[in-house]
Design an enzyme around this catalytic site. Structure first.
Site, PDB file in Angstrom:
ATOM      1  CG  HIS A   1       5.059  45.607  64.958  1.00 59.02           C
ATOM      2  ND1 HIS A   1       5.354  45.008  66.177  1.00 59.02           N
ATOM      3  CD2 HIS A   1       4.036  44.994  64.451  1.00 59.02           C
ATOM      4  CE1 HIS A   1       4.230  44.417  66.666  1.00 59.02           C
ATOM      5  NE2 HIS A   1       3.718  44.231  65.293  1.00 59.02           N
TER       6      HIS A   1
ATOM      7  CB  CYS B   1       7.654  48.957  68.720  1.00 60.22           C
ATOM      8  SG  CYS B   1       7.013  47.837  67.593  1.00 60.22           S
TER       9      CYS B   1
ATOM     10  CG  HIS C   1       9.115  43.702  67.047  1.00 59.81           C
ATOM     11  ND1 HIS C   1       8.640  45.012  67.025  1.00 59.81           N
ATOM     12  CD2 HIS C   1      10.574  43.622  66.963  1.00 59.81           C
ATOM     13  CE1 HIS C   1       9.839  45.738  66.781  1.00 59.81           C
ATOM     14  NE2 HIS C   1      10.753  44.858  66.777  1.00 59.81           N
TER      15      HIS C   1
ATOM     16  CD  GLN D   1      11.993  33.477  74.068  1.00 54.97           C
ATOM     17  OE1 GLN D   1      11.867  33.410  75.351  1.00 54.97           O
ATOM     18  NE2 GLN D   1      11.116  32.782  73.275  1.00 54.97           N
TER      19      GLN D   1
ATOM     20  CG  ASN E   1       9.880  30.103  69.715  1.00 53.93           C
ATOM     21  OD1 ASN E   1      10.788  28.929  69.297  1.00 53.93           O
ATOM     22  ND2 ASN E   1       9.641  30.363  70.818  1.00 53.93           N
TER      23      ASN E   1
ATOM     24  CG  HIS F   1      10.950  38.325  69.703  1.00 51.42           C
ATOM     25  ND1 HIS F   1       9.680  38.549  69.038  1.00 51.42           N
ATOM     26  CD2 HIS F   1      10.829  37.772  70.855  1.00 51.42           C
ATOM     27  CE1 HIS F   1       8.951  37.692  69.829  1.00 51.42           C
ATOM     28  NE2 HIS F   1       9.377  37.429  70.973  1.00 51.42           N
TER      29      HIS F   1
ATOM     30  CB  CYS G   1       4.781  46.093  69.766  1.00 51.71           C
ATOM     31  SG  CYS G   1       6.038  45.177  69.773  1.00 51.71           S
TER      32      CYS G   1
END
Length: 346
Positions: free
Chosen positions: A116, A73, A167, A171, A156, A169, A70
């Site tokens: 994660h 991470c 993971h 934007q 998303n 997250h 990933c």
């Protein structure tokens, strides 16, 4: 909050946001990276007038890597990721495969946690408040960049949405234009102001609070409700009671109350369908344009919705929605609100 800004090996900026002022995060990126080649351009649809971003280089972006590879991470000995530090609280960095870059804007990735296997809904209020602080900081800084018209923070979540990295997250996009959705809202709000002298956002919020059947939860400074004409099976709009243009102008009281209310909403979404699989969703901050006449009448709000309509069925944007932008909702908004009230953690 402590903010540490440094650079990745290819020159992209990375920023660490820490609750502890003593945290040391300026770890060098030792990967042999070359500057990414981007080909973003903004084109105008001649019939609709909408801006469309063409970014063909994104075909090569990272796609569903295994958990032990990933890129979000923290780095470990023998495995370097996009985050050079061995740990972090919240981190933001320029996207390696941006839709918008250079003269066409900027795209950033925001990682909510180094874990994660967790989700935003599982964060504590202190970490959620730090994410809010990072969103606010990025909104302020990106709004000051030359040519930026609007800043959009969003998450998303879930493969059903199209997420390519598991993971936790989100934007942050800095647009060189005002997005089509916001343009339409601004036009409607301006017409209402000219016709009645009032603010449409304020009137909608007041009406929903007074009527009550679509209210999901209400705090001292925020109200979450399912909109009267919801497009999605389960869709909630979260508004601060004091109208404000964007995250940078949100008052301290609303800022303090937000983490608890937002985490409550996310956890309700995860309890909606009674399945162990997490609910896929999009969470989107609607902020005013950086400048212009429309900014004065706009209202900051967060929109949260899922594409899942039952435990084993998704809402697809098919012929009417994708072809004509005429939405057909399978769930009555009042029923969606009632269900979201039922799944409160008691």
């Amino acid at each position: 909050m402590k903010r540490t800004s440094t650079r990745l090996a290819d020159g992209r900026e990375i920023l660490y946001y820490d609750a502890d002022d003593g945290a040391a995060r300026a770890v060098p990126d030792t990967r042999p990276l070359h500057a990414s080649a981007t080909s973003s351009e903004v084109r105008r649809d001649p019939l609709l007038g909408d801006a469309v971003v063409i970014a063909s280089h994104r075909q090569a972006r990272t796609y569903h890597p295994p958990a032990d590879a990933c890129p979000l991470c923290p780095s470990t000995e023998g495995r370097a990721s996009e985050i050079p530090a061995p740990d972090y609280d919240v981190v933001v960095f320029e996207n390696r495969f941006p839709s918008l870059a250079g003269d066409t804007g900027r795209c950033e990735v925001i990682c909510f946690t180094p874990d994660h296997l967790t989700s935003f809904a599982e964060l504590d209020e202190e970490r959620a408040a730090l994410v809010l602080a990072a969103w606010t900081d990025r909104t302020a800084e990106l709004s000051a960049h030359a040519g930026i018209r609007q800043v959009y923070c969003f998450e998303n979540r879930g493969a059903e949405i199209g997420v390519t990295l598991a993971h936790p997250h989100g934007q942050i996009y800095a647009f060189p234009f005002i997005t089509p959705r916001t343009t339409r809202m601004l036009a409607t709000v301006a017409a209402h102001r000219a016709r009645t002298g009032g603010n449409l956002f304020e009137e909608v919020l007041a009406a929903e609070r007074a009527e009550g059947t679509r209210v999901v939860l209400e705090g001292e400074h925020w109200t979450a409700f399912v909109p009267y004409a919801a497009r999605w099976p389960y869709e909630v709009h979260l508004h601060p009671h004091r109208r404000t243009a964007d995250l940078t102008t949100l008052d301290d009281a609303a800022r303090a109350e937000f983490p608890g209310l937002y985490l409550d909403l996310l956890r309700r979404f995860d309890r909606l369908f009674g399945t162990p699989a997490p609910t896929p969703y999009i969470s989107a901050w609607h902020q005013a344009p950086v400048s212009g006449e429309g900014r004065a009448d706009f209202a900051l709000h967060l929109e949260l919705f899922t594409v899942r309509r039952t435990a084993d069925k998704l809402k697809y944007l098919a012929g009417t929605e994708s072809g004509m932008e005429a939405y057909m909702n399978d769930v009555r908004p009042e029923d969606a609100a009632a269900r979201l009230r039922e799944v409160a953690d008691r």
